[in-house]
Design a protein around this motif. Structure first.
Motif, PDB file in Angstrom:
ATOM      1  N   ARG A  70       4.565   5.091  -5.793  1.00  0.00           N
ATOM      2  CA  ARG A  70       4.503   4.989  -7.256  1.00  0.00           C
ATOM      3  C   ARG A  70       3.753   6.189  -7.843  1.00  0.00           C
ATOM      4  O   ARG A  70       4.215   6.815  -8.799  1.00  0.00           O
ATOM      5  N   GLU A  71       2.638   6.517  -7.213  1.00  0.00           N
ATOM      6  CA  GLU A  71       1.858   7.668  -7.692  1.00  0.00           C
ATOM      7  C   GLU A  71       2.645   8.960  -7.598  1.00  0.00           C
ATOM      8  O   GLU A  71       2.612   9.792  -8.505  1.00  0.00           O
ATOM      9  N   GLU A  72       3.342   9.100  -6.499  1.00  0.00           N
ATOM     10  CA  GLU A  72       4.087  10.333  -6.301  1.00  0.00           C
ATOM     11  C   GLU A  72       5.225  10.471  -7.314  1.00  0.00           C
ATOM     12  O   GLU A  72       5.490  11.557  -7.837  1.00  0.00           O
ATOM     13  N   GLN A 122       5.331   9.089 -10.286  1.00  0.00           N
ATOM     14  CA  GLN A 122       4.694   9.369 -11.584  1.00  0.00           C
ATOM     15  C   GLN A 122       4.286  10.829 -11.700  1.00  0.00           C
ATOM     16  O   GLN A 122       4.381  11.431 -12.763  1.00  0.00           O
ATOM     17  N   SER A 123       3.854  11.392 -10.583  1.00  0.00           N
ATOM     18  CA  SER A 123       3.402  12.791 -10.609  1.00  0.00           C
ATOM     19  C   SER A 123       4.560  13.745 -10.896  1.00  0.00           C
ATOM     20  O   SER A 123       4.357  14.894 -11.247  1.00  0.00           O
ATOM     21  N   MET A 161       2.650   1.612  -3.369  1.00  0.00           N
ATOM     22  CA  MET A 161       1.869   2.176  -4.466  1.00  0.00           C
ATOM     23  C   MET A 161       1.640   3.686  -4.285  1.00  0.00           C
ATOM     24  O   MET A 161       1.513   4.414  -5.262  1.00  0.00           O
ATOM     25  N   ALA A 162       1.636   4.139  -3.039  1.00  0.00           N
ATOM     26  CA  ALA A 162       1.555   5.585  -2.807  1.00  0.00           C
ATOM     27  C   ALA A 162       2.819   6.263  -3.353  1.00  0.00           C
ATOM     28  O   ALA A 162       2.748   7.326  -3.977  1.00  0.00           O
ATOM     29  N   GLU A 188       0.841  -1.201   0.000  1.00  0.00           N
ATOM     30  CA  GLU A 188       0.000   0.000   0.000  1.00  0.00           C
ATOM     31  C   GLU A 188       0.877   1.254   0.000  1.00  0.00           C
ATOM     32  O   GLU A 188       0.675   2.182  -0.803  1.00  0.00           O
TER      33      GLU A 188
END
Ligand code: ZN
Length: 311
Positions: free
Chosen positions: A236-238, A240-241, A233-234, A230
């Protein structure tokens, strides 16, 4: 809440001869082989994991031994030094031991107020044994020759060599939660406060130094630790951002992984604590069997024939 990285998970490097690699790390350095598997993307090559008894995150150094790969060159865009924490007073033991085993070692010196002894492994990989300012209380793996009073505790730090440190530093501070602790010359020390050990990354700024060439004796990637998927994946988003490319989550059997190349050129991984190395072998048998991921299990007979025998 914004997450922080929990220090280093593992570091992966490239070796030449598998037996030499095994002998050096388990016998001379006294680490435990906690997993003997294959490179999941190239199953004709071993993947060795060395660490403490259970292969705790922050103690794991892994190798792909490629017999004919040739010598690499450490340089910018790579992790260029691995630091292991050792007990106070043990550097003399190690100096003697390195002499006995014809290990290539340098002068003991001091950095950020900590004594360290630099040496290279049989393929030329740069490693230092470092006596941390605050004693490292992790329980080491002991062997007949390397006892608790000298045994490595796991990672102290990793050093990344870079043309310019700014963009890499921003990954560490803005995404991973590290902060700049101090600076000595062109070496900038970053640390994260989520864990007590394996929580240091040194950035070495050396403009104009040639880029590293990744082959034997160099590091392949640095994996940072997260508690679970979990949190992973947080991150991963960051990442990507920030418009960086990052892989999907990959199942490495002993942890889940994401990979991305940080702007300075070093390959970073974010790896989970779960499920760990006891998922397919009991603690007292870690590293004693050839373990294959299920996608390569049908190759077992050929691989057992093909892979060099390790004694
Ligand atoms: Zn890795």
């Amino acid at each position: 809440m914004k997450h922080k990285i929990s220090g280093l998970h593992h570091i992966t490097a490239i070796a030449g001869n598998a037996q030499k690699n095994f002998d050096f790390y388990t016998k001379v350095l006294g680490l435990r082989l906690v997993k003997k598997t294959v490179n999941f993307d190239d199953p004709g090559t071993y993947h060795f994991y060395y660490g403490n008894e259970e292969g705790a995150a922050g103690t794991i150094l892994t190798f792909f031994p490629w017999e004919n790969i040739g010598q690499g060159q450490a340089g910018n865009g790579q992790a260029t030094e691995i630091g292991y924490a050792v007990p106070e007073g043990s550097l003399e033991f190690w100096t003697e031991r390195f002499k006995q085993h014809n290990v290539n070692f340098g002068e003991a010196a001091e950095r950020f107020g900590e004594h360290y002894l630099p040496f290279t492994d049989p393929d030329g990989l740069n490693i230092s044994l470092i006596v941390p300012k605050v004693a490292d209380i992790r329980k080491p793996w002991e062997t007949a020759e390397v006892k608790q009073d000298a045994a490595t505790k796991g990672f102290h730090s990793v050093t990344l060599s870079l043309d310019k440190i700014d963009d890499t530093a921003r990954i560490l501070t803005d995404i991973f939660g590290y902060s700049l602790q101090s600076q000595e010359g062109n070496r900038y020390r970053f640390a994260v406060d989520t864990v007590d050990n394996a929580n240091i990354v040194d950035l070495l700024e050396q403009p104009g130094t040639s880029r590293g060439r990744n082959a034997a004796g160099t590091n392949h990637h640095v994996a940072f630790r997260v508690p679970n998927e979990e949190v992973q994946m947080a991150f991963r988003e960051e990442i990507q951002s920030k418009n960086l490319n990052i892989t999907p989550k990959i199942d490495r059997d002993y942890f889940y992984s994401l990979y991305f190349r940080e702007p300075g050129g070093v390959l970073f991984e974010i790896a989970t604590d779960n499920p760990g190395f006891t998922v397919d072998e009991p603690l007292n048998e870690l590293g004693t069997h050839l373990k294959l991921p299920k996608q390569h299990e049908q190759l077992r007979n050929q691989l057992e024939e093909f892979l060099p025998k390790i004694k």
